[in-house]
Design an enzyme around this catalytic site. Structure first.
Site, PDB file in Angstrom:
ATOM      1  CG  ASP A  81       8.813   9.563   2.823  1.00 53.24           C
ATOM      2  OD1 ASP A  81       8.382  10.509   2.139  1.00 53.24           O
ATOM      3  OD2 ASP A  81       9.197   8.485   2.320  1.00 53.24           O
TER       4      ASP A  81
ATOM      5  N   GLY B 137       8.759   5.029   8.512  1.00 51.77           N
ATOM      6  CA  GLY B 137       7.892   3.872   8.392  1.00 51.77           C
ATOM      7  C   GLY B 137       7.460   3.617   6.967  1.00 51.77           C
TER       8      GLY B 137
ATOM      9  CG  PHE C  55       2.232   4.421   2.917  1.00 52.93           C
ATOM     10  CD1 PHE C  55       2.007   3.416   1.982  1.00 52.93           C
ATOM     11  CD2 PHE C  55       2.677   5.660   2.473  1.00 52.93           C
ATOM     12  CE1 PHE C  55       2.223   3.640   0.639  1.00 52.93           C
ATOM     13  CE2 PHE C  55       2.887   5.905   1.116  1.00 52.93           C
ATOM     14  CZ  PHE C  55       2.670   4.891   0.203  1.00 52.93           C
TER      15      PHE C  55
ATOM     16  CG  HIS D  58      -0.914   8.932  -8.717  1.00 48.70           C
ATOM     17  ND1 HIS D  58      -0.583   9.664  -9.829  1.00 48.70           N
ATOM     18  CD2 HIS D  58       0.158   9.011  -7.885  1.00 48.70           C
ATOM     19  CE1 HIS D  58       0.628  10.160  -9.678  1.00 48.70           C
ATOM     20  NE2 HIS D  58       1.099   9.775  -8.510  1.00 48.70           N
TER      21      HIS D  58
END
Lengths: 380, 380
Positions: A200, A226, A228, A246
């Site tokens: 995260d 990090g 993503f 989502h």
């Protein structure tokens, strides 16, 4: 006569924002936290909460009639449910998402018609205000409280995933967008052979590490900081993306699934879990409304069906995708589970829980997934 | 396990504004009016309504999942209920109150916490905007549409009152705050010996007179213009105040009841009907929420119980007050009826319908009563 259509449901839903905002104001005022200390008379509550006498009794009695308070001999108390879930001092508190709904989402949804006509989000980003999540992430104490609330909400689903997936076939996992880390913790607790990573943004690290230690699994779980999109995903046998996809556009969803595929070994698996919309797009109102919440909150986010998800996974090179009903829910409800792909090469799973919520943030786009409420008795 | 509390109801109500605003936006866009012409594909609807492709399918499918639309082979259509009640061209249209909820109430309710803390209303009057009802009353076409919507909503209750009260004992009546006049019309239609008066602000006269003529009772019903605080009330055997009292302060309520007492003969009766709160103030959520709507919309308005009402009537000199359940509802539901007072001298009745709505205006304070939905098959 009784078969004649009536406008009851139309009126109940059309004016449903009355009951909704009443509960949200009660959460905002910490009414249930106050009553968790001890029951109180209307007068005492009025003083404690700073309510004007004009409508304080209407407010409290509306909450009684709605089933969120009980009253006897003029003394108000929480119900078992509000006591467990809306007392801020209780680890099972789920009010964080309702605080956010009250503070932000309610007013942004006032722009729904404009959003539907323009495709434009309606939150702070539209008006140039300081993004909520930027402010939240800049405040460690507030962020911690918020992520803890999200844990409360997702806990039941996390327990199910920890038990339902064939973890015995694997050694390592990464929880992408781990937040406080409850999914990672539950997987580790239920599967003692596993080691895992919570991935995260850097600000989350101390909160994750605290939580992991509190649960006694710090020997097997570590944090990796990090982004993503910008960074490679940590490699492991299994990657989990819960309430991640989502928030993002179709291209970004595909990108994340591809990156997961790249990070997995031949025998690996991707688990995706979300408030999946039923394939017929006619039953799961909550998933469809969540998709409209993505319209309100993000530039390009949307919710999706199991069929959608399995298609993206197949396109990314996963095979044997499948949707799997989750019968392990603690409250006995059958939940729809979306695609799961496993192959000798690599596999991907989608676990879906209609009606589930967990709010956590990533980048300015809000990632909001809803957890079907099923909180276990034990507290993490 | 199944007895454990779950947060389901908390989450459903807390986020209930999502479904609510989705339906309100659909009414705003006249989606159901469009589909009443004929069913349409998603693409055709998108073009007709000016929906952006980003979320148009989520929006329409959310309405399917919520039970307000049906869909087959990609073609959308109304349900029997939305076709009857949300098609603007249908006399049974009840969308007027939802249009107002969408345009005004939704955002004003965003100020509920402040209202609860200060006792101050939260509508246009707070911010110095042109009061909605002042604008409405200045526009005859718009006023007419609005009052007609209110008729649709109150029609079922009007039919019940027209049949349930012992009208044979009387010769004349006045409907105080008559609006379009449906209550007066239904009383006249069901009781051919009666003559009556609709009493309201002057702007309402042409709308009332049109409606009365359309129903063929112009020989027995006439309009009287006036202000029920400034002017004496017209005299008659029976006075009816439907959804009047809750807009006003306690003193103003008592004043109106006193004026009714003065306008009645020895053998007369006052009928008061409203979204009565149950005497225990623990069951009728809608009446309690309506009282909070009075907080949002009026300076001093509030809803009340049958016991309250009967007390005020007794204080004004009425006797033999009583609350009477109304079993005449067209949908078979038992409704709670509040106080009725009849004596050889004079009497007063309160008929109450929990969950009923009819919006009409008087002075800047909005008078909003909610009619329990039970619309008859015949159209006025």
């Amino acid at each position: 006569m009784s078969e004649d259509p009536t406008p009851d449901q139309i009126m109940q839903v059309g004016l449903g924002f009355w009951a909704s905002k009443t509960l949200l104001s009660a959460v905002e005022m910490e009414l249930f936290t106050e009553l968790a200390r001890h029951p109180e008379s209307g007068e005492a509550l009025r003083d404690r909460l700073g309510l004007h006498p004009r409508s304080s009794q209407d407010f409290l009695d509306a909450l009684v009639a709605l089933g969120f308070l009980e009253r006897g001999d003029g003394v108000y108390r929480n119900t078992p449910s509000t006591d467990l879930f809306l007392d801020k001092h209780n680890p099972s508190y789920i009010g964080g998402i309702l605080e956010m709904a009250n503070q932000r989402l309610y007013r942004f949804w006032g722009g729904l018609t404009e959003a539907l006509r323009t495709g434009q989000l309606q939150n702070e980003a539209k008006s140039g205000e300081m993004p909520f999540f930027q402010a939240l992430y800049a405040d460690p104490a507030r962020l911690k409280g918020f992520l803890a609330a999200m844990t409360g909400l997702s806990h039941g689903a996390n327990l199910a995933i920890a038990r339902q997936f064939p973890w015995h076939e694997h050694e390592t996992f990464v929880d992408i967008g781990t937040a406080q880390g409850d999914l990672a913790v539950q997987i580790a607790l239920a599967n003692e052979h596993l080691t895992g990573v919570g991935f995260d943004l850097p600000e989350v690290a101390p909160i994750f590490e605290d939580y992991v230690e509190h649960n006694g699994v710090q020997e097997r779980l570590r944090f990796a900081a990090g982004d993503f999109f910008a960074d490679d995903l940590p490699k492991a046998d299994v990657l989990v993306m819960g309430h991640i996809l989502h928030d993002w556009s179709l291209d970004e969803k595909r990108k994340l699934i591809s990156k997961a595929h790249e990070a997995l070994p031949e025998e690996g698996a991707l688990i995706v879990y979300e408030t999946i919309i039923d394939d017929d797009r006619s039953k799961n109102a909550f998933g469809l409304l969540m998709s409209l919440n993505m319209l309100i909150e993000t530039e390009h986010g949307f919710d999706y069906t199991a069929a959608d998800c399995m298609g993206w996974m197949t396109d990314a090179g996963f095979s044997r995708t499948r949707a799997e009903p989750d019968r392990a829910g603690l409250n006995g409800h059958r939940r729809e589970v979306a695609a799961r792909a496993r192959t000798p090469a690599s596999g991907a799973d989608c676990y879906a829980r209609p009606g589930c919520t967990r709010e956590h943030s990533r980048r300015p786009g809000v990632r909001l997934g809803l957890q079907e409420p099923s909180v276990s008795k034990g507290k993490p």
